[in-house]
Write an enzyme that holds these catalytic residues in place. Structure first.
Site, short mmCIF file in Angstrom:
data_model
loop_
_atom_site.label_atom_id
_atom_site.label_comp_id
_atom_site.label_asym_id
_atom_site.label_seq_id
_atom_site.Cartn_x
_atom_site.Cartn_y
_atom_site.Cartn_z
N TYR A 134 0.87 -1.18 0.00
CA TYR A 134 0.00 0.00 0.00
C TYR A 134 0.90 1.22 0.00
CZ TYR A 134 -3.71 3.21 1.72
OH TYR A 134 -4.60 4.25 1.87
N LYS A 162 -1.13 -1.31 -4.23
CA LYS A 162 -2.23 -0.33 -4.24
C LYS A 162 -1.55 1.02 -4.37
CE LYS A 162 -6.12 1.43 -1.47
NZ LYS A 162 -5.75 2.83 -1.20
#
Length: 290
Positions: A134, A162
């Site tokens: 992330y 992400k």
């Protein structure tokens, strides 16, 4: 078709406790009404970094239980500057049945890249789940380079990112260098340019209420109707602008309330919605959803 994930919100009662029924209602709304492809559980939108370990576990339990039998993808965000907690949560969600985890880059202490790589390798070391990095530099202050990603991806359990980063030059370079890695765009307002750079899908907070338009945009793009896709992105960005100007987290929950979903309150130190914020949220609902 590229996949659309809602970043799941967490409902809280007025005292700041997790509202289990409200959180379940948001899961169901995403599945039944939004017809979302997946849920990203325990991220920034879920107010995760204001939760204790036991509370995080409860949110993970609620989401996977309520989604049971729905055949949507679930990604559990377990990252934390506390590596022991991240590893504990990784094992916990794996035992619950999550097949994919995610972890925010460790933040606050200006960790060097070797420390960051060690963090990710440790999180996946003792679990069978796959991990999505992330990356959200605007909030963590941690920017990963192309070579940094290459070194992280040497670990076969780290399957993608992400990508909540406005650096689209780096995004293009990532896609070119790692054609087989999963890249999920994290900026709702830049869905169309991300699609143009061949991301595999998107994860976002506004998809809790705007999934149908975002899915229509993806369909238009994949059909080659760029004018329609551009128009839909413009309409979504009008909504996003209004949400941001009114206070996005509280407003998303208030709009969900108007849509019949018990989305609850934000947790302190986020401010409670004022009468002005409530009025603004009602105007947004009436403008875009009524």
């Amino acid at each position: 078709m590229k996949k659309l994930y809602a970043a799941l919100m967490t409902a809280f009662d007025e005292s700041g406790n997790i509202d289990e029924q409200g959180t379940r209602e948001m899961v169901r709304y995403n599945i039944d009404v939004n017809q979302i492809d997946g849920l990203y559980v325990g991220g920034s939108t879920g107010e995760n970094f204001m939760l204790g370990t036991a509370e995080k576990k409860r949110v993970f339990e609620i989401a996977i239980d309520e989604a049971k039998g729905s055949n949507i993808d679930l990604i559990a965000q377990v990252g934390s500057p506390n590596l022991h907690e991240a590893k504990e949560l990784a094992k916990y969600v794996t035992d619950l049945g999550y097949e994919t985890i995610s972890a925010v880059t460790p933040f606050y202490y200006n960790f060097n890249f070797e420390e960051i790589k060690h963090y990710y390798d440790e999180i996946v070391k003792d679990v069978d789940t796959k991990l999505v990095v992330y990356s959200i530099p605007a909030l963590t202050g941690v920017s990963l380079s192309l070579d940094n990603f290459a070194k992280l991806f040497e670990n076969e359990k780290i399957i993608g990112v992400k990508y909540t980063n406005a650096d689209f030059y780096l995004l293009e370079r990532l896609r070119d260098r790692f054609p087989d890695k999963l890249i999920l765009s994290g900026f709702d307002e830049m869905l169309l340019p991300a699609l143009a750079l061949d991301v595999d899908g998107a994860i976002g907070s506004t998809f809790n209420i705007n999934a149908q338009k975002a899915k229509a945009e993806i369909s238009a793009f994949e059909a080659g109707d760029i004018d329609k896709a551009r128009k839909l992105q413009h309409e979504s960005n009008d909504l996003i602008t209004d949400l941001l100007n009114n206070g996005i987290y509280a407003t998303l929950k208030l709009v969900l309330q108007e849509l019949g979903v018990n989305a609850g309150y934000t947790r302190e130190p986020m401010a409670k919605a004022t009468p002005e914020v409530k009025a603004g949220a009602k105007k947004i609902y009436e403008k875009y959803f009524k």
